[in-house]
Design an enzyme around this catalytic site. Structure first.
Site, PDB file in Angstrom:
ATOM      1  N   ASP A 105       1.125  -7.076   2.484  1.00 60.33           N
ATOM      2  CA  ASP A 105       0.302  -6.035   3.115  1.00 60.33           C
ATOM      3  C   ASP A 105       1.220  -4.983   3.754  1.00 60.33           C
ATOM      4  O   ASP A 105       0.911  -4.435   4.814  1.00 60.33           O
ATOM      5  CB  ASP A 105      -0.670  -6.601   4.148  1.00 60.33           C
ATOM      6  CG  ASP A 105      -1.918  -5.737   4.345  1.00 60.33           C
ATOM      7  OD1 ASP A 105      -2.055  -4.712   3.636  1.00 60.33           O
ATOM      8  OD2 ASP A 105      -2.753  -6.089   5.192  1.00 60.33           O
ATOM      9  N   HIS A 142       0.791  -1.236   0.000  1.00 68.25           N
ATOM     10  CA  HIS A 142       0.000   0.000   0.000  1.00 68.25           C
ATOM     11  C   HIS A 142       0.821   1.282   0.000  1.00 68.25           C
ATOM     12  O   HIS A 142       1.979   1.304   0.390  1.00 68.25           O
ATOM     13  CB  HIS A 142      -0.932   0.011   1.211  1.00 68.25           C
ATOM     14  CG  HIS A 142      -1.936  -1.101   1.210  1.00 68.25           C
ATOM     15  ND1 HIS A 142      -2.970  -1.174   0.305  1.00 68.25           N
ATOM     16  CD2 HIS A 142      -2.049  -2.204   1.987  1.00 68.25           C
ATOM     17  CE1 HIS A 142      -3.693  -2.261   0.546  1.00 68.25           C
ATOM     18  NE2 HIS A 142      -3.156  -2.909   1.550  1.00 68.25           N
ATOM     19  N   HIS A 151     -10.595  -5.890  -1.365  1.00 72.54           N
ATOM     20  CA  HIS A 151      -9.827  -5.631  -0.143  1.00 72.54           C
ATOM     21  C   HIS A 151     -10.794  -5.166   0.944  1.00 72.54           C
ATOM     22  O   HIS A 151     -11.832  -4.593   0.636  1.00 72.54           O
ATOM     23  CB  HIS A 151      -8.795  -4.534  -0.461  1.00 72.54           C
ATOM     24  CG  HIS A 151      -7.831  -4.247   0.634  1.00 72.54           C
ATOM     25  ND1 HIS A 151      -8.096  -3.363   1.658  1.00 72.54           N
ATOM     26  CD2 HIS A 151      -6.580  -4.730   0.848  1.00 72.54           C
ATOM     27  CE1 HIS A 151      -7.034  -3.325   2.463  1.00 72.54           C
ATOM     28  NE2 HIS A 151      -6.108  -4.132   2.001  1.00 72.54           N
TER      29      HIS A 151
HETATM   30 MN    MN Z   1      -4.117  -4.436   2.761  1.00 71.47          MN
END
Ligand code: MN
Length: 315
Positions: free
Chosen positions: A278, A12, A159
C-alpha cells in the site's frame, strides 16, 4: 525453475487531474507524508523498492480514481491515467506492471478499457475503488466488467473508496478519523465483497477471481459468523464461505499484524495470501520486514512474496 520476483501488488500513484479527489479527508494546508510518493513513477519509487528488496510493483491509481466523475469525463480521465501508468511500465518493464483504472460510471466502457489495457499494455487486471456514484458493483449493470475480466483471465482488485455520504453522516461524522482506515474503509469494502459473493456473480462466472487488501478487510476473522447468517439465504446456490474461499485472494497491504496474518492463513490457506504494501501510504521496508519475520515457514513466505502472485497474475 525461473527466478520468481518479490512482487507487491497494491502500490499507488495518481495523475494531476485526479489528485483533488484523492485528497478528500486531508485537512486543508496539510501535506500528508504520502503526497510526493504518489507523483513518483521512477527514481524515488525504485529507490524505496530496492531498499526493501521489492523487485516488482503492480501499480494502481489511488482511490477513488474517476469513479465519481460524470461518465464521459470518467472515461477520458481513466484512459489518461492508464496511459500515464503504461509509460512508466514501458520505461521499467522489469520493475513495474499495472492494474487498470476503470470508468465504472459507464460499465461497458469500463469493460472495454479493461480489455484495452490488458491486451495492449499487458496490465494484470484492474482495481475498483468502492462505490460508483453511491452504487456497489454487484448491481447487474456492472456485471459486464466481471464478464470481461473472466474472459481475459485477469482478477479484479476490490479496494476501499470513501463510504457513502449517508453512512458517513450517520456513523462517523463526530469522529473524522473513523471515515478511512479507522474503520469506514473496512466496513465499505467488506460490504462490497459480501455483496459480490451473494449476488450470483460467481455462479455466472465460475473462473472469476477477486483480490481484497488489508488482510481481507476483516472478513477472514468474521468468516464463520458471516457464513452462519448469510448462508440462511435460500437463494444461494452455495455457502457464503465456499464462494469466499474459492474466489478471493487476500493481500497484506497496510495491515502488518501477525494475528491477522495467522487468521488469514488458517481460514484461507497461505496459497491465498499475496504480498502488498500500500505504498506510499505504508512503508516498503516495514511491509517486507513484516513477512521476513512472520511466524511462517520459509516455504510459505516465498509463496506470499513471490509464487502465489506470479501464478495468479501470470508474471
Ligand atoms: Mn491502497
Amino acid at each position: 525453475m525461473a527466478h520468481a520476483k518479490v512482487v507487491a501488488i497494491e502500490e499507488h500513484f495518481w495523475t494531476p487531474n485526479l489528485q483533488a479527489e484523492a485528497m478528500i479527508g486531508v485537512p486543508a494546508g496539510l501535506t500528508p507524508h504520502w503526497y510526493t510518493g504518489l507523483s513518483d513513477l521512477a527514481d524515488r519509487r525504485l529507490k524505496e523498492m530496492d531498499e526493501a528488496g521489492i523487485e516488482f510493483q503492480v501499480i494502481a491509481h489511488a482511490p477513488p480514481g474517476a469513479q465519481n466523475k460524470p461518465a464521459e469525463e470518467s472515461v477520458r480521465l481513466s484512459r489518461e491515467a492508464n496511459d500515464m501508468l503504461y509509460e512508466a511500465c514501458r520505461a521499467h518493464p522489469d520493475r513495474f506492471g499495472g492494474f487498470a483504472l476503470l470508468p465504472t460510471p459507464d460499465p461497458e466502457a469500463a469493460a472495454d478499457e479493461l480489455e484495452r489495457t490488458v491486451t495492449k499494455y499487458g496490465f494484470k487486471g484492474a482495481m475498483i475503488h468502492g462505490l460508483t456514484h453511491g452504487s456497489f458493483t454487484d448491481e447487474k449493470r456492472f456485471w459486464c466488467i466481471y464478464e470481461r475480466a473472466a474472459a481475459l483471465n485477469v482478477p479484479i482488485y476490490i479496494h476501499p473508496g470513501p463510504p457513502h455520504p449517508a453512512v458517513i453522516d450517520a456513523y462517523f461524522k463526530d469522529y473524522p478519523t473513523m471515515v478511512g482506515a479507522g474503520i469506514g474503509f473496512t466496513f465499505e469494502t467488506a460490504t462490497h465483497a459480501i455483496r459480490l459473493s451473494i449476488c450470483g456473480l460467481f455462479d455466472k462466472f465460475p473462473s472469476l477471481r477477486i483480490i481484497l487488501g488489508h488482510m481481507g478487510e476483516g472478513l477472514p476473522f468474521l468468516l464463520w459468523r458471516c457464513d452462519m447468517a448469510l448462508s440462511r439465504d435460500k437463494g444461494l446456490k452455495r455457502k457464503f464461505q465456499d464462494y469466499f474461499r474459492e474466489h478471493f485472494y487476500i493481500t497484506t497491504s497496510g495491515n502488518f499484524s501477525y494475528p491477522a496474518l495467522t487468521c488469514v492463513a488458517a481460514e484461507m490457506s497461505t496459497d491465498r495470501i499475496l504480498f502488498a504494501v500500500d505504498w506510499p501510504y505504508a512503508s516498503n521496508k516495514e511491509g517486507r520486514e513484516f513477512i521476513d519475520n512472520a511466524p511462517l515457514s520459509p516455504h510459505d513466505k516465498d509463496k506470499i512474496l513471490r509464487h502465489n502472485t506470479a501464478k495468479l497474475l501470470r508474471l
